[in-house]
Enzyme design. Sequence first.
Site, short mmCIF file in Angstrom:
data_model
loop_
_atom_site.label_atom_id
_atom_site.label_comp_id
_atom_site.label_asym_id
_atom_site.label_seq_id
_atom_site.Cartn_x
_atom_site.Cartn_y
_atom_site.Cartn_z
N CYS A 126 0.85 -1.18 0.00
CA CYS A 126 0.00 0.00 0.00
C CYS A 126 0.89 1.24 0.00
O CYS A 126 1.88 1.29 0.74
CB CYS A 126 -0.90 0.00 1.23
SG CYS A 126 -1.98 1.45 1.36
N HIS A 168 -9.05 -3.42 -2.49
CA HIS A 168 -8.07 -2.64 -1.73
C HIS A 168 -8.45 -1.16 -1.71
O HIS A 168 -8.49 -0.52 -0.64
CB HIS A 168 -6.69 -2.83 -2.34
CG HIS A 168 -5.59 -2.12 -1.64
ND1 HIS A 168 -4.55 -2.77 -1.00
CD2 HIS A 168 -5.33 -0.80 -1.48
CE1 HIS A 168 -3.72 -1.88 -0.48
NE2 HIS A 168 -4.17 -0.67 -0.77
N GLU A 169 -8.74 -0.60 -2.89
CA GLU A 169 -9.03 0.84 -2.97
C GLU A 169 -10.38 1.18 -2.35
O GLU A 169 -10.52 2.20 -1.68
CB GLU A 169 -8.95 1.31 -4.42
CG GLU A 169 -7.58 1.17 -5.05
CD GLU A 169 -6.46 1.80 -4.24
OE1 GLU A 169 -6.70 2.85 -3.60
OE2 GLU A 169 -5.35 1.26 -4.24
N HIS A 172 -10.20 1.44 1.41
CA HIS A 172 -9.66 2.71 1.90
C HIS A 172 -10.77 3.69 2.25
O HIS A 172 -10.64 4.48 3.19
CB HIS A 172 -8.76 3.35 0.84
CG HIS A 172 -7.32 2.98 0.94
ND1 HIS A 172 -6.57 3.21 2.07
CD2 HIS A 172 -6.48 2.40 0.04
CE1 HIS A 172 -5.33 2.79 1.87
NE2 HIS A 172 -5.24 2.30 0.65
#
Length: 217
Positions: A126, A168-169, A172
């Site tokens: 990351c 993953h994004e 966030h």
Amino acid sequence: MTFAFDAAYLRSAVESVLDAGELPVIVQAGHPVLRAQALPFTGQLTDTELARLIEIMVDTMRAAPGVGLAAPQIGIPLQLAVLEDQYPVSEENAAARAREPLELFTIINPRYTPSGTELASHYEGCLSMSGWQAVVDRAAAVDLAYDDEYGTARTRRFTGWQARIVQHETDHLGGTLYIDKAHTRSLASNAEYSRNWANPDVAAARSGLGFGTPRPA
């Protein structure tokens, strides 16, 4: 200390990035905005401001370099991210990770749901945890609902490495970092990862570092 990531904070953070005249710094783990629920985009920015912010985020992602960047990673608590994966990889790596090129696109107010129960386990890093990587079990396929930069509602299915980037994004934007979902015994510095575990799959790392099999979805 209490942090109020409200509309006023969002406005100030966006103006700071747009007026800086240089690419923003990617904030690192420990910055409170990375642990906050990002605000939904509801028209807080003009079309021109949104387009400029997306342009800056793309330039920042590519300069890092990375395959995705969420607005909280540049200090902006907004449900906005850019994704792109055009990096060359070996045929062996591509096959083991089901990794195919991902053309640049923008996601606003995204939500994903697993498609099926299959999991894939791979190392990931990351830009907001610079210098480290760890193995994360992720859904091998997801359906993503989001708005694009023009406000059009879209739904797409992603598989393989593309599904990993999407998860993953999107994570966030809910205040989740990959380390929250990782096998912590797999955590490796970039140097140790390159020296010992930079394989297409994680079998050697699983054996050498002693972390478990994929967790049920």
